[in-house]
Design a protein around this motif. Structure first.
Motif, PDB file in Angstrom:
ATOM      1  N   LEU A 135      14.763  58.138 -48.960  1.00  0.00           N
ATOM      2  CA  LEU A 135      16.245  57.473 -49.092  1.00  0.00           C
ATOM      3  C   LEU A 135      16.837  57.522 -50.539  1.00  0.00           C
ATOM      4  N   THR A 136      15.714  57.130 -51.457  1.00  0.00           N
ATOM      5  CA  THR A 136      15.937  57.043 -52.858  1.00  0.00           C
ATOM      6  C   THR A 136      16.500  58.461 -53.357  1.00  0.00           C
ATOM      7  N   GLU A 137      15.699  59.327 -52.819  1.00  0.00           N
ATOM      8  CA  GLU A 137      15.884  60.742 -53.036  1.00  0.00           C
ATOM      9  C   GLU A 137      17.347  61.123 -52.902  1.00  0.00           C
ATOM     10  N   GLY A 138      17.578  60.968 -51.573  1.00  0.00           N
ATOM     11  CA  GLY A 138      18.932  61.159 -50.913  1.00  0.00           C
ATOM     12  C   GLY A 138      20.127  60.758 -51.718  1.00  0.00           C
ATOM     13  N   ILE A 139      19.834  59.208 -52.173  1.00  0.00           N
ATOM     14  CA  ILE A 139      21.070  58.671 -53.095  1.00  0.00           C
ATOM     15  C   ILE A 139      21.017  59.225 -54.456  1.00  0.00           C
ATOM     16  N   ALA A 140      19.791  59.755 -54.828  1.00  0.00           N
ATOM     17  CA  ALA A 140      20.059  60.549 -56.223  1.00  0.00           C
ATOM     18  C   ALA A 140      20.576  61.951 -56.227  1.00  0.00           C
ATOM     19  N   ILE A 141      20.353  62.416 -54.939  1.00  0.00           N
ATOM     20  CA  ILE A 141      21.120  63.819 -54.762  1.00  0.00           C
ATOM     21  C   ILE A 141      22.584  63.519 -54.513  1.00  0.00           C
ATOM     22  N   PHE A 142      22.913  62.632 -53.810  1.00  0.00           N
ATOM     23  CA  PHE A 142      24.513  62.197 -53.576  1.00  0.00           C
ATOM     24  C   PHE A 142      24.990  62.019 -54.882  1.00  0.00           C
ATOM     25  N   ILE A 143      24.593  61.167 -55.650  1.00  0.00           N
ATOM     26  CA  ILE A 143      25.142  60.914 -56.914  1.00  0.00           C
ATOM     27  C   ILE A 143      25.427  61.787 -57.897  1.00  0.00           C
ATOM     28  N   THR A 144      24.320  62.804 -57.791  1.00  0.00           N
ATOM     29  CA  THR A 144      24.406  63.988 -58.852  1.00  0.00           C
ATOM     30  C   THR A 144      25.361  65.198 -58.384  1.00  0.00           C
ATOM     31  N   PHE A 145      25.367  65.079 -57.000  1.00  0.00           N
ATOM     32  CA  PHE A 145      26.440  66.032 -56.371  1.00  0.00           C
ATOM     33  C   PHE A 145      27.709  65.630 -56.769  1.00  0.00           C
ATOM     34  N   ASN A 146      28.119  64.356 -56.497  1.00  0.00           N
ATOM     35  CA  ASN A 146      29.419  63.937 -56.896  1.00  0.00           C
ATOM     36  C   ASN A 146      29.679  64.130 -58.350  1.00  0.00           C
ATOM     37  N   THR A 147      28.980  63.774 -59.218  1.00  0.00           N
ATOM     38  CA  THR A 147      29.056  63.615 -60.568  1.00  0.00           C
ATOM     39  C   THR A 147      29.435  65.169 -60.903  1.00  0.00           C
ATOM     40  N   VAL A 148      28.476  66.302 -60.537  1.00  0.00           N
ATOM     41  CA  VAL A 148      28.829  67.451 -60.728  1.00  0.00           C
ATOM     42  C   VAL A 148      30.200  68.111 -60.430  1.00  0.00           C
ATOM     43  N   CYS A 149      30.545  67.790 -59.043  1.00  0.00           N
ATOM     44  CA  CYS A 149      31.787  67.915 -58.488  1.00  0.00           C
ATOM     45  C   CYS A 149      32.836  67.574 -59.099  1.00  0.00           C
ATOM     46  N   LEU A 150      33.037  66.284 -59.825  1.00  0.00           N
ATOM     47  CA  LEU A 150      33.746  65.679 -60.551  1.00  0.00           C
ATOM     48  C   LEU A 150      33.981  66.539 -61.929  1.00  0.00           C
ATOM     49  N   SER A 151      32.961  66.976 -62.329  1.00  0.00           N
ATOM     50  CA  SER A 151      32.922  67.660 -63.598  1.00  0.00           C
ATOM     51  C   SER A 151      33.629  69.083 -63.344  1.00  0.00           C
ATOM     52  N   PHE A 152      33.589  69.603 -62.169  1.00  0.00           N
ATOM     53  CA  PHE A 152      34.067  70.868 -61.922  1.00  0.00           C
ATOM     54  C   PHE A 152      35.469  70.651 -61.664  1.00  0.00           C
ATOM     55  N   LEU A 153      35.815  69.532 -61.168  1.00  0.00           N
ATOM     56  CA  LEU A 153      37.444  69.487 -60.883  1.00  0.00           C
ATOM     57  C   LEU A 153      37.913  69.357 -62.436  1.00  0.00           C
ATOM     58  N   ILE A 154      37.477  68.822 -63.343  1.00  0.00           N
ATOM     59  CA  ILE A 154      37.776  68.782 -64.731  1.00  0.00           C
ATOM     60  C   ILE A 154      38.130  70.286 -65.244  1.00  0.00           C
ATOM     61  N   PHE A 155      36.800  70.871 -64.911  1.00  0.00           N
ATOM     62  CA  PHE A 155      36.639  72.370 -65.323  1.00  0.00           C
ATOM     63  C   PHE A 155      37.797  73.137 -64.588  1.00  0.00           C
ATOM     64  N   SER A 156      38.169  72.879 -63.606  1.00  0.00           N
ATOM     65  CA  SER A 156      39.102  73.640 -62.814  1.00  0.00           C
ATOM     66  C   SER A 156      40.486  74.014 -63.578  1.00  0.00           C
ATOM     67  N   GLY A 157      40.741  72.851 -64.217  1.00  0.00           N
ATOM     68  CA  GLY A 157      42.163  72.790 -65.040  1.00  0.00           C
ATOM     69  C   GLY A 157      43.170  72.395 -63.863  1.00  0.00           C
ATOM     70  N   PHE A 158      42.904  71.957 -62.853  1.00  0.00           N
ATOM     71  CA  PHE A 158      43.872  71.672 -61.740  1.00  0.00           C
ATOM     72  C   PHE A 158      44.196  70.171 -62.280  1.00  0.00           C
ATOM     73  N   LEU A 159      43.692  69.245 -62.819  1.00  0.00           N
ATOM     74  CA  LEU A 159      44.291  68.322 -63.159  1.00  0.00           C
ATOM     75  C   LEU A 159      45.455  68.495 -64.311  1.00  0.00           C
ATOM     76  N   ASN A 160      45.176  69.508 -65.091  1.00  0.00           N
ATOM     77  CA  ASN A 160      46.312  69.801 -66.032  1.00  0.00           C
ATOM     78  C   ASN A 160      47.612  70.162 -65.362  1.00  0.00           C
ATOM     79  N   THR A 161      47.405  71.067 -64.213  1.00  0.00           N
ATOM     80  CA  THR A 161      48.432  71.369 -63.495  1.00  0.00           C
ATOM     81  C   THR A 161      49.156  70.255 -62.841  1.00  0.00           C
ATOM     82  N   LEU A 162      48.239  69.239 -62.164  1.00  0.00           N
ATOM     83  CA  LEU A 162      48.861  68.275 -61.540  1.00  0.00           C
ATOM     84  C   LEU A 162      49.587  67.070 -62.436  1.00  0.00           C
ATOM     85  N   TRP A 163      48.981  67.105 -63.380  1.00  0.00           N
ATOM     86  CA  TRP A 163      49.470  65.835 -64.215  1.00  0.00           C
ATOM     87  C   TRP A 163      50.910  66.344 -65.085  1.00  0.00           C
TER      88      TRP A 163
END
Length: 404
Positions: A374-402
């Motif tokens: 359970l704790t491993e699953g929580i850790a993976i979930f938090i890490t995965f979403n943290t990484v995906c958020l960083s990729f959203l920044i990396f994509s430059g889409f927020l620059n287009t959106l804003w």
């Protein structure tokens, strides 16, 4: 002349495999056809950088000559001297073409754009690595032909992974026996088929089919609600782009590794199931590993040793935090001179520092914290979403959106 984009069409793969057959047959019988491999490399470089891309080919020629002269001059200098100033100058000169290309792209300086060509970043990592290892003494001497073979090893020119000279040279010198090479052929074939699935099936699904539609939906939601575009469609874009980025890039890497194995070279892997990482440090031990390990060895560790040697700080925790900030900030600037690449680098620096703070706190104050699925699953979930958020920044889409 028709240009061939590396790993981009069936024609490319058919031509690649057919022309590799003589070298592969020779390796199976315990020989390396060095002249043939050199001619083969030259031929594919011409197909990639010739024709209407002649300006890239010309830039590549001047770049290679320039880097070769730096390596040989520094090698000659190192036989009798060990000046830090000269070493730093050589490193700065080695990265100068790449810096000019990044400046040209980021600041729209057309006068510098002629220096660029496909794969310049990967070649620069290789040359800087050699200069640094010459300084350390781990590379005593390097011949021009060995340097050129390493620098222009065609399977990895355009997409990496970033190999190390001593590891690469060991594979060149020590030929695999027949059974070992047969296993390498089998593994190389597996890499190729996995690459096809990753890039041309999953990458196509997430990138070509879904990503543009989700982007349009996110833009529509922003216009409809007159806000920052923070909606469920943006969340979908974040996850979809993350999947596309992984499968597309991992697919390219697998093509390069597979072809390398056909040539008897065990090019290191670039990805190791990064989306099941338990924390952000674990992620960087799994994602684009050849790049992250390069930055670890040649930026992070050297900054750490420099701070300790000069006694700029005493607290080892603070030293590592400063080294992380510099390491990921340099990585951000390497990707490009735009705010979202730089923020991406700083994001990961802060994330990895906070992760270290948490691990020290947990070790000291939460020793009884359970460790289970359970704790491993929580850790993976938090890490995965943290990484995906960083990729959203990396994509430059927020620059287009804003700012569109």
């Amino acid at each position: 002349m028709i240009n061939l984009q590396p790993y981009a069409s069936p024609t490319y793969f058919i031509l690649l495999i057919i022309t590799l057959l003589p070298a592969m047959i020779a390796l199976y019988y315990g020989r390396r056809l060095q002249i043939y491999e050199a001619v083969w490399t030259f031929g594919f470089l011409v197909l990639t950088f010739g024709g209407n891309k002649w300006h890239q080919g010309l830039a590549l020629i001047f770049y290679v000559i320039f880097q070769l002269l730096l390596i040989l001059l520094y090698q000659r200098y190192r036989k009798q001297h060990n000046s830090t100033v000269v070493f730093i100058t050589m490193v700065l000169l080695s990265i100068l073409p790449l810096v000019c290309v990044k400046l040209a792209a980021g600041l729209a300086l057309q006068k510098l754009s002629f220096l660029g060509f496909l794969g310049i970043s990967y070649l620069t990592f290789k040359t800087v690595q050699i200069i640094m290892e010459q300084r350390d003494g781990t590379i005593k001497a390097i011949r021009a032909r060995n340097f050129l073979r390493f620098l222009l090893f065609f399977p990895t020119v355009s997409s990496g992974p970033i190999d190390r000279f001593r590891r690469f040279q060991a594979d060149v010198v020590k030929l695999p026996d027949r059974d070992t090479y047969a296993r390498m052929l089998d593994k190389g074939t597996q890499f190729l088929f996995r690459g096809f699935v990753y890039k041309y099936m999953l990458g196509y699904l997430f990138g070509t089919l879904w990503l543009p539609k989700i982007a349009q939906l996110a833009m529509a939601h922003r216009q409809a609600f007159h806000g920052l575009g923070l909606s469920w469609s943006l969340l979908f874009y974040m996850y979809d782009y993350s999947m596309y980025l992984f499968f597309d890039f991992a697919g390219y890497s697998m093509f390069a590794i597979g072809i390398s194995y056909f040539l008897g070279i065990k090019t290191p892997q670039n990805f190791n199931a990064p989306f099941i990482s338990h924390n952000i440090k674990d992620f960087w031990n799994r994602w684009h590993m050849s790049l992250s390990f390069w930055f670890r060895d040649f930026i992070f560790m050297r900054v750490t040793f420099f701070i300790m040697k000069k006694r700029l700080m005493k607290n080892p925790v603070r030293i590592s935090q400063v080294a992380y900030l510099i390491n990921f900030l340099v990585m951000g600037f390497w990707h490009g001179l735009t705010w979202y690449y730089i923020v991406y680098g700083l994001f990961h620096a802060v994330a990895i520092i906070l992760n270290d703070v948490w691990l020290r706190f947990k070790k000291k104050h939460l020793k009884g914290l359970p460790h289970n699925s359970l704790t491993e699953g929580i850790a993976i979930f938090i890490t995965f979403n943290t990484v995906c958020l960083s990729f959203l920044i990396f994509s430059g889409f927020l620059n287009t959106l804003w700012f569109r």
